[in-house]
Enzyme design. Structure first.
Site, PDB file in Angstrom:
ATOM      1  N   TYR A  34      28.186  91.092  48.411  1.00  0.00           N
ATOM      2  CA  TYR A  34      26.983  91.965  48.752  1.00  0.00           C
ATOM      3  C   TYR A  34      27.724  93.435  48.640  1.00  0.00           C
ATOM      4  O   TYR A  34      28.751  93.168  48.512  1.00  0.00           O
ATOM      5  CB  TYR A  34      26.535  91.607  50.039  1.00  0.00           C
ATOM      6  CG  TYR A  34      27.227  91.936  51.165  1.00  0.00           C
ATOM      7  CD1 TYR A  34      28.277  91.329  51.692  1.00  0.00           C
ATOM      8  CD2 TYR A  34      26.984  93.180  52.028  1.00  0.00           C
ATOM      9  CE1 TYR A  34      29.118  91.457  52.729  1.00  0.00           C
ATOM     10  CE2 TYR A  34      27.710  93.413  53.214  1.00  0.00           C
ATOM     11  CZ  TYR A  34      28.740  92.653  53.497  1.00  0.00           C
ATOM     12  OH  TYR A  34      29.610  92.879  54.599  1.00  0.00           O
ATOM     13  N   ARG A  53      33.746  97.359  43.088  1.00  0.00           N
ATOM     14  CA  ARG A  53      34.190  96.367  44.133  1.00  0.00           C
ATOM     15  C   ARG A  53      33.302  95.005  44.067  1.00  0.00           C
ATOM     16  O   ARG A  53      33.860  94.065  44.142  1.00  0.00           O
ATOM     17  CB  ARG A  53      33.994  96.900  45.540  1.00  0.00           C
ATOM     18  CG  ARG A  53      34.670  95.948  46.447  1.00  0.00           C
ATOM     19  CD  ARG A  53      34.468  96.819  47.923  1.00  0.00           C
ATOM     20  NE  ARG A  53      33.371  97.275  48.571  1.00  0.00           N
ATOM     21  CZ  ARG A  53      33.158  97.895  49.515  1.00  0.00           C
ATOM     22  NH1 ARG A  53      34.181  98.412  50.181  1.00  0.00           N
ATOM     23  NH2 ARG A  53      31.984  98.223  50.042  1.00  0.00           N
ATOM     24  N   ARG A 100      22.200  70.454  46.956  1.00  0.00           N
ATOM     25  CA  ARG A 100      23.499  70.711  47.556  1.00  0.00           C
ATOM     26  C   ARG A 100      24.576  70.069  47.144  1.00  0.00           C
ATOM     27  O   ARG A 100      24.445  68.688  47.232  1.00  0.00           O
ATOM     28  CB  ARG A 100      23.034  70.455  49.036  1.00  0.00           C
ATOM     29  CG  ARG A 100      24.205  71.104  50.066  1.00  0.00           C
ATOM     30  CD  ARG A 100      23.831  70.866  51.423  1.00  0.00           C
ATOM     31  NE  ARG A 100      24.905  71.360  52.261  1.00  0.00           N
ATOM     32  CZ  ARG A 100      25.786  70.750  52.720  1.00  0.00           C
ATOM     33  NH1 ARG A 100      25.866  69.375  52.077  1.00  0.00           N
ATOM     34  NH2 ARG A 100      26.889  71.386  53.416  1.00  0.00           N
ATOM     35  N   HIS A 102      29.292  70.481  46.869  1.00  0.00           N
ATOM     36  CA  HIS A 102      30.180  71.558  47.304  1.00  0.00           C
ATOM     37  C   HIS A 102      30.678  72.177  46.298  1.00  0.00           C
ATOM     38  O   HIS A 102      30.895  73.553  46.033  1.00  0.00           O
ATOM     39  CB  HIS A 102      31.045  70.910  48.048  1.00  0.00           C
ATOM     40  CG  HIS A 102      30.837  70.551  49.590  1.00  0.00           C
ATOM     41  ND1 HIS A 102      29.927  69.638  49.808  1.00  0.00           N
ATOM     42  CD2 HIS A 102      31.058  71.348  50.722  1.00  0.00           C
ATOM     43  CE1 HIS A 102      29.692  69.610  51.397  1.00  0.00           C
ATOM     44  NE2 HIS A 102      30.513  70.800  51.935  1.00  0.00           N
ATOM     45  N   LYS A 144      34.042  91.017  49.292  1.00  0.00           N
ATOM     46  CA  LYS A 144      32.713  91.387  50.105  1.00  0.00           C
ATOM     47  C   LYS A 144      31.733  90.381  50.080  1.00  0.00           C
ATOM     48  O   LYS A 144      30.887  90.348  49.180  1.00  0.00           O
ATOM     49  CB  LYS A 144      32.287  92.515  49.862  1.00  0.00           C
ATOM     50  CG  LYS A 144      31.594  93.424  50.897  1.00  0.00           C
ATOM     51  CD  LYS A 144      31.355  94.967  50.665  1.00  0.00           C
ATOM     52  CE  LYS A 144      30.246  95.592  51.609  1.00  0.00           C
ATOM     53  NZ  LYS A 144      30.798  95.431  53.052  1.00  0.00           N
ATOM     54  N   GLU A 176      40.753  95.637  60.721  1.00  0.00           N
ATOM     55  CA  GLU A 176      39.732  96.388  60.613  1.00  0.00           C
ATOM     56  C   GLU A 176      38.796  96.343  61.979  1.00  0.00           C
ATOM     57  O   GLU A 176      38.883  94.936  62.397  1.00  0.00           O
ATOM     58  CB  GLU A 176      39.086  96.063  59.241  1.00  0.00           C
ATOM     59  CG  GLU A 176      38.661  94.668  58.948  1.00  0.00           C
ATOM     60  CD  GLU A 176      38.205  94.515  57.389  1.00  0.00           C
ATOM     61  OE1 GLU A 176      37.948  95.493  56.809  1.00  0.00           O
ATOM     62  OE2 GLU A 176      38.399  93.313  57.209  1.00  0.00           O
ATOM     63  N   LEU A 200      38.822  94.666  54.160  1.00  0.00           N
ATOM     64  CA  LEU A 200      38.144  95.281  53.018  1.00  0.00           C
ATOM     65  C   LEU A 200      38.516  96.490  52.352  1.00  0.00           C
ATOM     66  O   LEU A 200      38.969  97.463  53.164  1.00  0.00           O
ATOM     67  CB  LEU A 200      36.616  95.253  53.290  1.00  0.00           C
ATOM     68  CG  LEU A 200      35.657  95.496  52.256  1.00  0.00           C
ATOM     69  CD1 LEU A 200      35.523  94.185  51.371  1.00  0.00           C
ATOM     70  CD2 LEU A 200      34.308  96.011  52.664  1.00  0.00           C
TER      71      LEU A 200
HETATM   72  N1  PDD Z   1      30.386  96.930  56.095  1.00  0.00           N
HETATM   73  N2  PDD Z   1      35.328  95.995  56.499  1.00  0.00           N
HETATM   74  C1  PDD Z   1      34.390  95.352  56.556  1.00  0.00           C
HETATM   75  C2  PDD Z   1      34.797  94.011  57.243  1.00  0.00           C
HETATM   76  C3  PDD Z   1      32.959  95.581  56.393  1.00  0.00           C
HETATM   77  O1  PDD Z   1      32.040  94.794  56.264  1.00  0.00           O
HETATM   78  C4  PDD Z   1      32.856  97.126  55.785  1.00  0.00           C
HETATM   79  C5  PDD Z   1      31.413  97.378  55.199  1.00  0.00           C
HETATM   80  C6  PDD Z   1      33.803  97.786  55.704  1.00  0.00           C
HETATM   81  C7  PDD Z   1      33.621  99.408  55.274  1.00  0.00           C
HETATM   82  O2  PDD Z   1      33.515  99.295  53.875  1.00  0.00           O
HETATM   83  P1  PDD Z   1      32.636 100.488  53.128  1.00  0.00           P
HETATM   84  O3  PDD Z   1      33.217 101.824  53.907  1.00  0.00           O
HETATM   85  O4  PDD Z   1      32.853 100.380  51.683  1.00  0.00           O
HETATM   86  O5  PDD Z   1      31.090 100.430  53.694  1.00  0.00           O
HETATM   87  C8  PDD Z   1      34.998  97.510  56.259  1.00  0.00           C
HETATM   88  C9  PDD Z   1      29.019  97.057  55.474  1.00  0.00           C
HETATM   89  C10 PDD Z   1      28.500  98.365  55.699  1.00  0.00           C
HETATM   90  C11 PDD Z   1      28.114  96.156  56.298  1.00  0.00           C
HETATM   91  O6  PDD Z   1      28.503  94.932  56.421  1.00  0.00           O
HETATM   92  O7  PDD Z   1      26.935  96.136  56.476  1.00  0.00           O
END
Ligand code: PDD
Length: 286
Positions: A34, A53, A100, A102, A144, A176, A200
């Site tokens: 996503y 990304r 379903r 794996h 992501k 983070e 991330l």
């Molecule tokens: N989240 N780290 C994690 C684990 C994240 O899920 C996100 C973003 C970030 C920051 O990334 P960016 O600056 O590219 O948004 C760092 C999004 C916004 C979410 O899950 O809603």
């Protein structure tokens, strides 16, 4: 408010009519990737970087993507069709429906979903209290993916402890937050954890590093021991939704004087100029 539109597999449908299969791999295996993209004044902020990304995340789970131009056009169209100015667009692409099992699917038909929502830039930014939480996520946090249960549980744990968010700590080091990156000001130095497989590569993180350097500040991407959070002059989060979020307490201890610090204030001011200018920072590389 009118019913929001959903982009689903090439069509724009009303929210209540958008349906996916009960055997979608996204549902059964969190098998999807996503992005969340912010629009300011009707224009996407750093779309190119988000799409790059997305391509990296999809490659990392061997998910074939529809043409990227199609995805970009769908996100723009959601904002335009609903006459949104400041919005976030959530985009999710799963490996689609399949009985379903794996193993990965040969020739999958990905499910592509996008939703745009109005998003206001709240100023001044709400101050945040965080708690440190043990990082029990997998080793591919640089992708992501929609496998966000550990993030959701960490956020809930923070809430139950009276905080707004959790900062993941792995082997004694700051990683983070649950949906944002972390910056720390320590003895006048601006620090953020380096990019590894355990965090991330935030688009906002990258923009803030560029903005700080543009302001003449040195930024160091270096490992940050978790105990240094208790000695920090300032701490803030960066993310598409949180933008820049000032942290005023960690594990119940006050950060600095308990209000957003001078470096944060300078950076959010620079950020606001960058996101609203017709040449937002990063446009050069788009
Ligand atoms: N989240 N780290 C994690 C684990 C994240 O899920 C996100 C973003 C970030 C920051 O990334 P960016 O600056 O590219 O948004 C760092 C999004 C916004 C979410 O899950 O809603």
């Amino acid at each position: 408010m009118p019913e929001p539109l959903v982009y689903l597999n090439g069509e724009f449908v009303p929210y209540s009519a958008a349906r996916v299969s009960v055997e979608d791999r996204g549902l059964q295996f969190a098998d999807g990737v996503y992005e969340v993209v912010r629009y300011y004044d009707g224009r996407p902020f750093r779309m190119q970087q988000h799409l790059a990304r997305l391509v990296r995340s999809a490659a990392g789970i061997e998910l074939p993507l529809p043409p990227i131009e199609e995805i970009r056009r769908a996100m723009d169209a959601l904002v335009e069709k609903q006459s949104l100015q400041d919005a976030t667009v959530y985009l999710q692409i799963t490996r689609g429906p399949a009985p379903r099992a794996h193993g990965l699917v040969t020739d999958p038909t990905p499910t592509v979903i996008a939703i745009a929502r109005e998003a206001h830039s709240v100023r001044p930014r709400p101050t945040l209290r965080v708690v440190t939480v043990s990082d029990d996520r997998w080793a591919r946090c640089y992708l992501k993916t929609t496998a966000l249960l550990p993030n959701a549980l960490a956020r809930e744990r923070a809430r139950r402890l009276g905080a707004d968010d959790g900062i993941f700590v792995r082997d004694g080091f700051v990683m983070e937050a649950t949906a944002s990156n972390v910056f720390v000001v320590l003895k006048g130095r601006l620090l953020t954890p380096p990019l590894t497989n355990y965090i991330l590569a935030g688009i906002t993180r990258e923009a803030v590093i560029e903005l700080a350097r543009g302001e003449g500040m040195a930024v160091s991407e270096e490992p940050i021991s978790a105990h240094l959070l208790y000695e920090a002059d300032e701490i803030f989060l960066t993310g598409t939704n949180s933008e820049l979020g000032p942290i005023i307490a960690v594990d119940g201890r006050t950060v600095g004087d308990g209000s957003p610090g001078p470096i944060f204030n300078r950076l959010i001011a620079a950020f606001d100029v960058a996101v609203r200018s017709s040449q937002p920072i990063g446009a050069r590389s788009s």
